[in-house]
Design a protein around this motif. Structure first.
Motif, PDB file in Angstrom:
ATOM      1  N   VAL A  50      -0.268  -3.543  13.124  1.00 30.73           N
ATOM      2  CA  VAL A  50      -0.613  -2.295  12.432  1.00 30.73           C
ATOM      3  C   VAL A  50       0.655  -1.672  11.847  1.00 30.73           C
ATOM      4  N   LYS A  51       1.739  -1.682  12.607  1.00 25.27           N
ATOM      5  CA  LYS A  51       3.011  -1.148  12.107  1.00 25.27           C
ATOM      6  C   LYS A  51       3.485  -1.925  10.875  1.00 25.27           C
ATOM      7  N   THR A  52       3.325  -3.239  10.900  1.00 27.06           N
ATOM      8  CA  THR A  52       3.722  -4.073   9.763  1.00 27.06           C
ATOM      9  C   THR A  52       2.920  -3.702   8.523  1.00 27.06           C
ATOM     10  N   THR A  53       1.625  -3.473   8.685  1.00 22.79           N
ATOM     11  CA  THR A  53       0.781  -3.067   7.551  1.00 22.79           C
ATOM     12  C   THR A  53       1.251  -1.733   6.988  1.00 22.79           C
ATOM     13  N   LEU A  54       1.580  -0.791   7.867  1.00 26.15           N
ATOM     14  CA  LEU A  54       2.023   0.532   7.414  1.00 26.15           C
ATOM     15  C   LEU A  54       3.381   0.462   6.703  1.00 26.15           C
ATOM     16  N   GLN A  55       4.188  -0.545   7.009  1.00 27.43           N
ATOM     17  CA  GLN A  55       5.506  -0.697   6.383  1.00 27.43           C
ATOM     18  C   GLN A  55       5.458  -1.572   5.132  1.00 27.43           C
ATOM     19  N   SER A  56       4.270  -2.095   4.808  1.00 28.06           N
ATOM     20  CA  SER A  56       4.149  -2.950   3.620  1.00 28.06           C
ATOM     21  C   SER A  56       4.358  -2.126   2.351  1.00 28.06           C
ATOM     22  N   ASP A  57       4.608  -2.821   1.238  1.00 28.95           N
ATOM     23  CA  ASP A  57       4.893  -2.157  -0.036  1.00 28.95           C
ATOM     24  C   ASP A  57       3.803  -1.167  -0.439  1.00 28.95           C
ATOM     25  N   LYS A  58       2.571  -1.495  -0.141  1.00 29.28           N
ATOM     26  CA  LYS A  58       1.439  -0.657  -0.552  1.00 29.28           C
ATOM     27  C   LYS A  58       1.429   0.699   0.151  1.00 29.28           C
ATOM     28  N   TYR A  59       1.906   0.767   1.398  1.00 29.03           N
ATOM     29  CA  TYR A  59       1.812   1.996   2.190  1.00 29.03           C
ATOM     30  C   TYR A  59       3.158   2.563   2.606  1.00 29.03           C
ATOM     31  N   LYS A  60       4.273   1.943   2.207  1.00 29.24           N
ATOM     32  CA  LYS A  60       5.576   2.368   2.705  1.00 29.24           C
ATOM     33  C   LYS A  60       5.970   3.773   2.247  1.00 29.24           C
ATOM     34  N   GLU A  61       5.402   4.273   1.153  1.00 30.62           N
ATOM     35  CA  GLU A  61       5.710   5.621   0.675  1.00 30.62           C
ATOM     36  C   GLU A  61       4.952   6.697   1.453  1.00 30.62           C
ATOM     37  N   PHE A  62       3.968   6.300   2.243  1.00 28.63           N
ATOM     38  CA  PHE A  62       3.196   7.241   3.051  1.00 28.63           C
ATOM     39  C   PHE A  62       3.843   7.387   4.425  1.00 28.63           C
ATOM     40  N   THR A  63       3.743   8.581   4.988  1.00 30.50           N
ATOM     41  CA  THR A  63       4.270   8.836   6.320  1.00 30.50           C
ATOM     42  C   THR A  63       3.095   9.004   7.275  1.00 30.50           C
ATOM     43  N   PRO A  64       2.997   8.169   8.310  1.00 33.15           N
ATOM     44  CA  PRO A  64       1.915   8.347   9.284  1.00 33.15           C
ATOM     45  C   PRO A  64       2.133   9.635  10.086  1.00 33.15           C
ATOM     46  N   SER A  65       1.063  10.401  10.255  1.00 33.47           N
ATOM     47  CA  SER A  65       1.182  11.663  10.994  1.00 33.47           C
ATOM     48  C   SER A  65       0.417  11.629  12.312  1.00 33.47           C
ATOM     49  N   ALA A  66      -0.626  10.823  12.391  1.00 33.85           N
ATOM     50  CA  ALA A  66      -1.414  10.714  13.623  1.00 33.85           C
ATOM     51  C   ALA A  66      -2.171   9.392  13.599  1.00 33.85           C
ATOM     52  N   ALA A  67      -2.516   8.925  14.804  1.00 34.76           N
ATOM     53  CA  ALA A  67      -3.274   7.674  14.900  1.00 34.76           C
ATOM     54  C   ALA A  67      -4.285   7.784  16.026  1.00 34.76           C
ATOM     55  N   TYR A  68      -5.407   7.105  15.854  1.00 34.84           N
ATOM     56  CA  TYR A  68      -6.486   7.105  16.842  1.00 34.84           C
ATOM     57  C   TYR A  68      -7.031   5.694  16.989  1.00 34.84           C
ATOM     58  N   LEU A  69      -7.402   5.341  18.194  1.00 33.83           N
ATOM     59  CA  LEU A  69      -8.126   4.097  18.439  1.00 33.83           C
ATOM     60  C   LEU A  69      -9.600   4.456  18.428  1.00 33.83           C
ATOM     61  N   ALA A  90      -4.339  11.244   3.559  1.00 32.00           N
ATOM     62  CA  ALA A  90      -5.325  10.167   3.476  1.00 32.00           C
ATOM     63  C   ALA A  90      -5.502   9.577   4.866  1.00 32.00           C
ATOM     64  N   SER A  91      -6.604   8.867   5.065  1.00 35.99           N
ATOM     65  CA  SER A  91      -6.860   8.165   6.316  1.00 35.99           C
ATOM     66  C   SER A  91      -7.027   6.683   6.004  1.00 35.99           C
ATOM     67  N   LEU A  92      -6.523   5.860   6.902  1.00 31.98           N
ATOM     68  CA  LEU A  92      -6.570   4.421   6.702  1.00 31.98           C
ATOM     69  C   LEU A  92      -7.110   3.765   7.959  1.00 31.98           C
ATOM     70  N   LYS A  93      -8.134   2.923   7.790  1.00 32.34           N
ATOM     71  CA  LYS A  93      -8.688   2.170   8.914  1.00 32.34           C
ATOM     72  C   LYS A  93      -8.033   0.798   8.950  1.00 32.34           C
ATOM     73  N   ILE A  94      -7.389   0.505  10.079  1.00 32.34           N
ATOM     74  CA  ILE A  94      -6.683  -0.767  10.208  1.00 32.34           C
ATOM     75  C   ILE A  94      -7.162  -1.459  11.488  1.00 32.34           C
ATOM     76  N   GLY A  95      -7.560  -2.711  11.367  1.00 28.04           N
ATOM     77  CA  GLY A  95      -7.964  -3.501  12.534  1.00 28.04           C
ATOM     78  C   GLY A  95      -6.761  -3.810  13.405  1.00 28.04           C
ATOM     79  N   LYS A  96      -7.012  -4.231  14.634  1.00 25.92           N
ATOM     80  CA  LYS A  96      -5.931  -4.550  15.565  1.00 25.92           C
ATOM     81  C   LYS A  96      -5.049  -5.674  15.049  1.00 25.92           C
ATOM     82  N   ASP A  97      -5.614  -6.482  14.139  1.00 27.89           N
ATOM     83  CA  ASP A  97      -4.856  -7.595  13.563  1.00 27.89           C
ATOM     84  C   ASP A  97      -4.034  -7.179  12.348  1.00 27.89           C
ATOM     85  N   GLY A  98      -4.066  -5.891  12.003  1.00 26.95           N
ATOM     86  CA  GLY A  98      -3.283  -5.379  10.887  1.00 26.95           C
ATOM     87  C   GLY A  98      -3.984  -5.422   9.546  1.00 26.95           C
ATOM     88  N   VAL A  99      -5.219  -5.898   9.507  1.00 27.82           N
ATOM     89  CA  VAL A  99      -5.991  -5.981   8.262  1.00 27.82           C
ATOM     90  C   VAL A  99      -6.670  -4.625   8.013  1.00 27.82           C
TER      91      VAL A  99
END
Length: 102
Positions: A50-69, A90-99
């Motif tokens: 999930v961290k890798t997805t958040l650091q990808s080019d598509k989302y790297k300009e966004f700052t995560p503020s909170a997360a929920y399982l 914005a909110s982003l739904k990410i699977g445990k596999d980072g997809v």
């Protein structure tokens, strides 16, 4: 006499409409409870995928503020991550596999 007959006719009509209005029954509304659970997760405790997805080019300009399982009624799980960028949120739904789940 005409006024009396008209008044009686009006009262009779009003009485009939009142009776009819009281016969109206409220519709039955079924409410289905949502059995989804949402548990807060610290950002540093997110899985590496999930961290890798958040650091990808598509989302790297966004700052995560909170997360929920989030766990749905069918036992599927994903992370809901709230993101911020220049006053936008914005909110982003990410699977445990980072997809990203759409």
């Amino acid at each position: 006499m005409k006024k009396m007959i008209l008044s009686a006719a009006f009262l009779a009509f009003a009485g009939l409409t009142t009776v009819k209005a009281s016969d109206v029954k409220a519709p039955m509304i079924a409410i289905q409870q949502d059995s989804t659970t949402k548990v807060p997760v610290k950002l540093e405790e997110l899985p590496d995928a999930v961290k890798t997805t958040l650091q990808s080019d598509k989302y790297k300009e966004f700052t995560p503020s909170a997360a929920y399982l989030v766990t749905a009624a069918n036992k599927s799980e994903w992370y809901l991550v709230e993101l911020a960028k220049e006053g936008q949120t914005a909110s982003l739904k990410i699977g445990k596999d980072g997809v990203v789940v759409e």
